[in-house]
Design a protein around this motif. Structure first.
Motif, PDB file in Angstrom:
ATOM      1  N   PRO A 100       0.812  -1.233   0.000  1.00  0.00           N
ATOM      2  CA  PRO A 100       0.000   0.000   0.000  1.00  0.00           C
ATOM      3  C   PRO A 100       0.837   1.271   0.000  1.00  0.00           C
ATOM      4  N   TYR A 101       1.774   1.373  -0.927  1.00  0.00           N
ATOM      5  CA  TYR A 101       2.663   2.538  -0.937  1.00  0.00           C
ATOM      6  C   TYR A 101       2.648   3.227  -2.294  1.00  0.00           C
ATOM      7  N   LYS A 102       3.098   4.478  -2.295  1.00  0.00           N
ATOM      8  CA  LYS A 102       3.253   5.252  -3.520  1.00  0.00           C
ATOM      9  C   LYS A 102       4.670   5.811  -3.573  1.00  0.00           C
ATOM     10  N   SER A 103       5.069   6.244  -4.773  1.00  0.00           N
ATOM     11  CA  SER A 103       6.424   6.746  -4.972  1.00  0.00           C
ATOM     12  C   SER A 103       6.386   8.086  -5.691  1.00  0.00           C
ATOM     13  N   ASP A 104       7.460   8.861  -5.558  1.00  0.00           N
ATOM     14  CA  ASP A 104       7.536  10.107  -6.322  1.00  0.00           C
ATOM     15  C   ASP A 104       7.958   9.849  -7.764  1.00  0.00           C
ATOM     16  N   LEU A 105       8.303   8.613  -8.110  1.00  0.00           N
ATOM     17  CA  LEU A 105       8.500   8.225  -9.500  1.00  0.00           C
ATOM     18  C   LEU A 105       7.138   7.855 -10.069  1.00  0.00           C
ATOM     19  N   LYS A 106       6.748   8.495 -11.158  1.00  0.00           N
ATOM     20  CA  LYS A 106       5.409   8.308 -11.712  1.00  0.00           C
ATOM     21  C   LYS A 106       5.380   7.201 -12.757  1.00  0.00           C
ATOM     22  N   GLY A 107       4.163   6.862 -13.169  1.00  0.00           N
ATOM     23  CA  GLY A 107       3.967   5.793 -14.144  1.00  0.00           C
ATOM     24  C   GLY A 107       3.397   4.569 -13.457  1.00  0.00           C
ATOM     25  N   ASP A 108       2.364   3.991 -14.063  1.00  0.00           N
ATOM     26  CA  ASP A 108       1.706   2.838 -13.446  1.00  0.00           C
ATOM     27  C   ASP A 108       2.649   1.659 -13.255  1.00  0.00           C
ATOM     28  N   TYR A 109       3.683   1.567 -14.106  1.00  0.00           N
ATOM     29  CA  TYR A 109       4.611   0.440 -14.004  1.00  0.00           C
ATOM     30  C   TYR A 109       5.430   0.488 -12.725  1.00  0.00           C
ATOM     31  N   GLN A 110       5.463   1.660 -12.046  1.00  0.00           N
ATOM     32  CA  GLN A 110       6.187   1.744 -10.777  1.00  0.00           C
ATOM     33  C   GLN A 110       5.526   0.901  -9.690  1.00  0.00           C
ATOM     34  N   VAL A 111       4.261   0.540  -9.890  1.00  0.00           N
ATOM     35  CA  VAL A 111       3.565  -0.298  -8.908  1.00  0.00           C
ATOM     36  C   VAL A 111       4.331  -1.606  -8.712  1.00  0.00           C
ATOM     37  N   ASN A 112       4.786  -2.210  -9.805  1.00  0.00           N
ATOM     38  CA  ASN A 112       5.547  -3.461  -9.704  1.00  0.00           C
ATOM     39  C   ASN A 112       6.834  -3.253  -8.923  1.00  0.00           C
ATOM     40  N   ASN A 113       7.506  -2.129  -9.167  1.00  0.00           N
ATOM     41  CA  ASN A 113       8.755  -1.837  -8.462  1.00  0.00           C
ATOM     42  C   ASN A 113       8.514  -1.624  -6.971  1.00  0.00           C
ATOM     43  N   ILE A 114       7.434  -0.925  -6.656  1.00  0.00           N
ATOM     44  CA  ILE A 114       7.099  -0.680  -5.247  1.00  0.00           C
ATOM     45  C   ILE A 114       6.782  -1.999  -4.545  1.00  0.00           C
ATOM     46  N   ASN A 115       5.976  -2.830  -5.193  1.00  0.00           N
ATOM     47  CA  ASN A 115       5.619  -4.119  -4.594  1.00  0.00           C
ATOM     48  C   ASN A 115       6.858  -4.976  -4.351  1.00  0.00           C
ATOM     49  N   THR A 116       7.761  -4.992  -5.317  1.00  0.00           N
ATOM     50  CA  THR A 116       8.989  -5.777  -5.176  1.00  0.00           C
ATOM     51  C   THR A 116       9.848  -5.231  -4.043  1.00  0.00           C
ATOM     52  N   SER A 117       9.986  -3.913  -3.977  1.00  0.00           N
ATOM     53  CA  SER A 117      10.800  -3.291  -2.921  1.00  0.00           C
ATOM     54  C   SER A 117      10.238  -3.592  -1.538  1.00  0.00           C
ATOM     55  N   ALA A 118       8.921  -3.423  -1.385  1.00  0.00           N
ATOM     56  CA  ALA A 118       8.297  -3.651  -0.079  1.00  0.00           C
ATOM     57  C   ALA A 118       8.400  -5.113   0.339  1.00  0.00           C
ATOM     58  N   THR A 119       8.242  -6.018  -0.616  1.00  0.00           N
ATOM     59  CA  THR A 119       8.373  -7.443  -0.292  1.00  0.00           C
ATOM     60  C   THR A 119       9.808  -7.777   0.094  1.00  0.00           C
ATOM     61  N   ALA A 120      10.767  -7.168  -0.597  1.00  0.00           N
ATOM     62  CA  ALA A 120      12.181  -7.394  -0.272  1.00  0.00           C
ATOM     63  C   ALA A 120      12.467  -6.946   1.158  1.00  0.00           C
ATOM     64  N   ILE A 121      11.911  -5.820   1.543  1.00  0.00           N
ATOM     65  CA  ILE A 121      12.140  -5.305   2.896  1.00  0.00           C
ATOM     66  C   ILE A 121      11.531  -6.238   3.938  1.00  0.00           C
ATOM     67  N   LYS A 122      10.386  -6.799   3.634  1.00  0.00           N
ATOM     68  CA  LYS A 122       9.768  -7.761   4.556  1.00  0.00           C
ATOM     69  C   LYS A 122      10.673  -8.981   4.746  1.00  0.00           C
ATOM     70  N   ILE A 123      11.276  -9.456   3.662  1.00  0.00           N
ATOM     71  CA  ILE A 123      12.205 -10.590   3.755  1.00  0.00           C
ATOM     72  C   ILE A 123      13.419 -10.212   4.592  1.00  0.00           C
ATOM     73  N   LEU A 124      13.951  -9.014   4.357  1.00  0.00           N
ATOM     74  CA  LEU A 124      15.119  -8.550   5.117  1.00  0.00           C
ATOM     75  C   LEU A 124      14.803  -8.415   6.595  1.00  0.00           C
ATOM     76  N   ASN A 125      13.622  -7.920   6.902  1.00  0.00           N
ATOM     77  CA  ASN A 125      13.237  -7.793   8.315  1.00  0.00           C
ATOM     78  C   ASN A 125      13.145  -9.157   8.996  1.00  0.00           C
ATOM     79  N   ASN A 126      12.775 -10.170   8.238  1.00  0.00           N
ATOM     80  CA  ASN A 126      12.752 -11.533   8.779  1.00  0.00           C
ATOM     81  C   ASN A 126      14.163 -12.090   8.975  1.00  0.00           C
TER      82      ASN A 126
END
Length: 282
Positions: A100-126
């Motif tokens: 559930p995040y947004k970025s200052d980089l625009k374009g609908d394709y950034q959704v995939n990048n945001i999802n990947t980044s947030a999931t990566a952080i969840k793995i790192l936190n584990n």
């Protein structure tokens, strides 16, 4: 090597290392990561990585390490290549999930990048890293300021609407065309291609009702626009030729109004030429 040494000297908690080309034989692949990430698969550098998505996936799979988590940004029919490699190396495999995040980089394709980044952080936190939700929000909202990253659906004018995007392969252009087709404005595309790119596949998907402005660059890797004219003719694309992208830009902007949309794309070098030109005249 210099980058790795710099990170060591500055005692960074995490270093994000982007593969330069493919993965298996890339020079960055000397490290032992805490997490490997493959964002997506698309046709690019076929002369080195292979002429099919399966072969490209095998090259990218080269960054999967024994018993080290691997995150896949987007599932595709070729994801099985990663799954097989991960199973052989006993590497836990994950797929990005909606975030559930947004970025200052625009374009609908950034959704995939945001999802990947947030999931990566969840793995790192584990793995006992401590990256909070506030860290994520603050980081995503200040990417341009923190990294200097530009040309990712960057709006540089609103009237006429002018957008820069460094899309340079078929996968990226599919996103670009999909987003542009939503707009009712008259589309004008300033573009050029590097010599190592499969520009013919890109030309096949370009809409015929857009106007194209084929450009060269001061960078020698960009194809001379006169060499591209016959290919544009073959695909019945309407075009004009300019030596440099900022020449096309100044000519086009002087004739455009609120009913026009100008997209600058095709290569990092083409976009860079425009941005440097605009920075110098401001």
């Amino acid at each position: 090597v210099m980058a790795f040494k710099y990170f060591e000297c500055n005692n960074v908690d995490l270093a994000i290392i982007e593969v330069g080309l493919g993965g298996r034989l890339d020079s960055t692949n000397v490290i032992t990561p805490v997490l490997s990430i493959i964002t997506n698969i698309s046709f690019d550098h076929q002369d080195l990585l292979g002429d099919s998505l399966t072969l490209i996936a095998k090259e990218k799979a080269g960054i999967i390490k024994k018993e080290t988590p691997i995150l896949i940004g987007k599932k595709s029919p070729h994801t099985h290549v990663f799954e097989e490699k991960a199973q052989n190396l006993q590497a836990p495999i994950f797929y990005s999930k909606q975030a559930p995040y947004k970025s200052d980089l625009k374009g609908d394709y950034q959704v995939n990048n945001i999802n990947t980044s947030a999931t990566a952080i969840k793995i790192l936190n584990n793995l006992d890293y401590k990256i909070s939700k506030n860290h994520i929000i603050n980081g995503l909202n200040h990417i341009i300021k923190n990294t200097g990253l530009r040309g990712r659906w960057e709006v540089i004018s609103k009237e006429p609407l002018v957008i820069c995007d460094v899309a340079h392969n078929i996968g990226a252009f599919n996103y670009i065309v999909s987003e542009l087709n939503i707009s009712k404005l008259n589309k004008h595309i300033i573009l050029g291609f590097s010599r190592d790119k499969d520009f013919k596949s890109i030309l096949k998907i370009l809409p015929k009702d857009y106007q194209y402005y084929i450009c060269g660059s001061l960078n020698e890797r960009i194809i001379n626009p006169n060499e591209l004219s016959s290919y544009f003719d073959n695909y019945n694309l309407s075009y004009k030729i300019f030596d440099l992208s900022y020449n096309a830009y100044t000519d086009l902007v002087s004739k455009s109004n609120k009913n026009d949309l100008i997209m600058i794309t095709g290569s990092t070098f083409i976009v860079s030429d425009i941005l440097k030109y605009l920075d110098n005249i401001e």
